[in-house]
Design a protein around this motif. Structure first.
Motif, PDB file in Angstrom:
ATOM      1  N   GLU A 147     102.881 -24.810  60.688  1.00 54.80           N
ATOM      2  CA  GLU A 147     104.286 -24.548  60.721  1.00 54.80           C
ATOM      3  C   GLU A 147     105.005 -24.598  62.432  1.00 54.80           C
ATOM      4  O   GLU A 147     104.133 -24.582  63.068  1.00 54.80           O
ATOM      5  N   ARG A 148     106.109 -24.121  62.634  1.00 53.14           N
ATOM      6  CA  ARG A 148     106.645 -24.793  63.410  1.00 53.14           C
ATOM      7  C   ARG A 148     106.050 -23.716  64.784  1.00 53.14           C
ATOM      8  O   ARG A 148     105.705 -22.375  64.717  1.00 53.14           O
ATOM      9  N   ASN A 149     105.799 -24.117  65.958  1.00 49.10           N
ATOM     10  CA  ASN A 149     105.569 -22.747  66.832  1.00 49.10           C
ATOM     11  C   ASN A 149     105.831 -23.620  68.069  1.00 49.10           C
ATOM     12  O   ASN A 149     106.696 -24.448  68.951  1.00 49.10           O
TER      13      ASN A 149
ATOM     14  N   ARG B 274     105.682 -13.961  69.751  1.00 49.99           N
ATOM     15  CA  ARG B 274     104.623 -12.757  69.461  1.00 49.99           C
ATOM     16  C   ARG B 274     103.686 -12.119  70.643  1.00 49.99           C
ATOM     17  O   ARG B 274     102.808 -11.412  69.686  1.00 49.99           O
TER      18      ARG B 274
ATOM     19  N   THR C 287      99.137 -19.106  66.454  1.00 50.81           N
ATOM     20  CA  THR C 287     100.425 -19.413  65.672  1.00 50.81           C
ATOM     21  C   THR C 287     102.206 -19.027  65.948  1.00 50.81           C
ATOM     22  O   THR C 287     101.925 -18.058  67.166  1.00 50.81           O
ATOM     23  N   GLU C 288     103.040 -19.412  65.776  1.00 49.87           N
ATOM     24  CA  GLU C 288     103.970 -19.261  65.771  1.00 49.87           C
ATOM     25  C   GLU C 288     104.579 -19.238  67.810  1.00 49.87           C
ATOM     26  O   GLU C 288     104.284 -20.801  67.178  1.00 49.87           O
ATOM     27  N   GLY C 289     104.780 -18.143  68.026  1.00 56.67           N
ATOM     28  CA  GLY C 289     105.221 -18.405  69.543  1.00 56.67           C
ATOM     29  C   GLY C 289     103.519 -17.913  70.739  1.00 56.67           C
ATOM     30  O   GLY C 289     103.318 -16.327  69.764  1.00 56.67           O
TER      31      GLY C 289
ATOM     32  N   GLN D 206     113.931 -21.542  66.202  1.00 55.26           N
ATOM     33  CA  GLN D 206     112.644 -20.976  67.093  1.00 55.26           C
ATOM     34  C   GLN D 206     111.640 -20.045  66.650  1.00 55.26           C
ATOM     35  O   GLN D 206     111.911 -19.669  66.289  1.00 55.26           O
ATOM     36  N   PRO D 207     110.965 -20.382  66.319  1.00 51.09           N
ATOM     37  CA  PRO D 207     109.856 -18.976  65.735  1.00 51.09           C
ATOM     38  C   PRO D 207     109.503 -17.953  67.425  1.00 51.09           C
ATOM     39  O   PRO D 207     109.406 -18.589  67.718  1.00 51.09           O
TER      40      PRO D 207
END
Length: 150
Positions: A46-48, A11, A27-29, A7-8
């Protein structure tokens, strides 16, 4: 689990007691425990991950890869990976998902529809087909009975 994708990291946090008016792009989490009056949209390929906490509320469109909901959303939701609806999730709006996990107690007031549904023909429920067949057979039995009594 073998083959599980990492998992991301989360942030960004919208803390409890915080109110944001306007669109959030991330982006990300991202974790939301406060209120957002606007859309929440993940950017990029990208995965988020988007986590909507138990006391969180969003009034707007939500779109991300992996979405975990345990709060309230008033607006459409789209998850192109996995949508997890926790026990206190409450969504008022249409929901589109790639994969769905829904816990007992979660509520959706709108249409639940897989993203891949546009590619597939609409299926009829077997119950409807069975009722139609039953009606046909019932008619045949009634016709036979009336012919025998003549």
């Amino acid at each position: 689990m073998f083959g599980a994708k990492k998992q991301p990291p989360i942030r960004t946090l919208v803390g409890e007691g915080t109110v944001i008016e306007g669109e959030i792009r991330f982006t990300e989490g991202l974790r939301i425990d406060g209120r957002v009056l606007g859309n929440v949209i993940a950017l990029g390929d990208e995965r988020n991950l988007l986590v909507i906490g138990e006391k969180a509320s969003i009034a707007g469109k939500v779109r991300a890869g992996h979405v975990i909901v345990n709060g309230e959303i008033r607006g459409p939701v789209e998850s192109d990976e996995l949508l997890e609806l926790q026990p206190k999730a409450h969504i008022e709006g249409n929901v589109r998902y790639e994969r769905l996990e829904m816990h007992q107690g979660a509520q959706v007031h709108g249409e639940l529809r897989p993203l891949s549904a546009e590619d597939k023909p609409t299926l009829r429920l077997a119950v409807n087909a069975g009722t139609a067949a039953l009606g046909h057979n019932t008619k045949a039995v009634n016709d036979r009975q009336s012919q025998e009594s003549s």
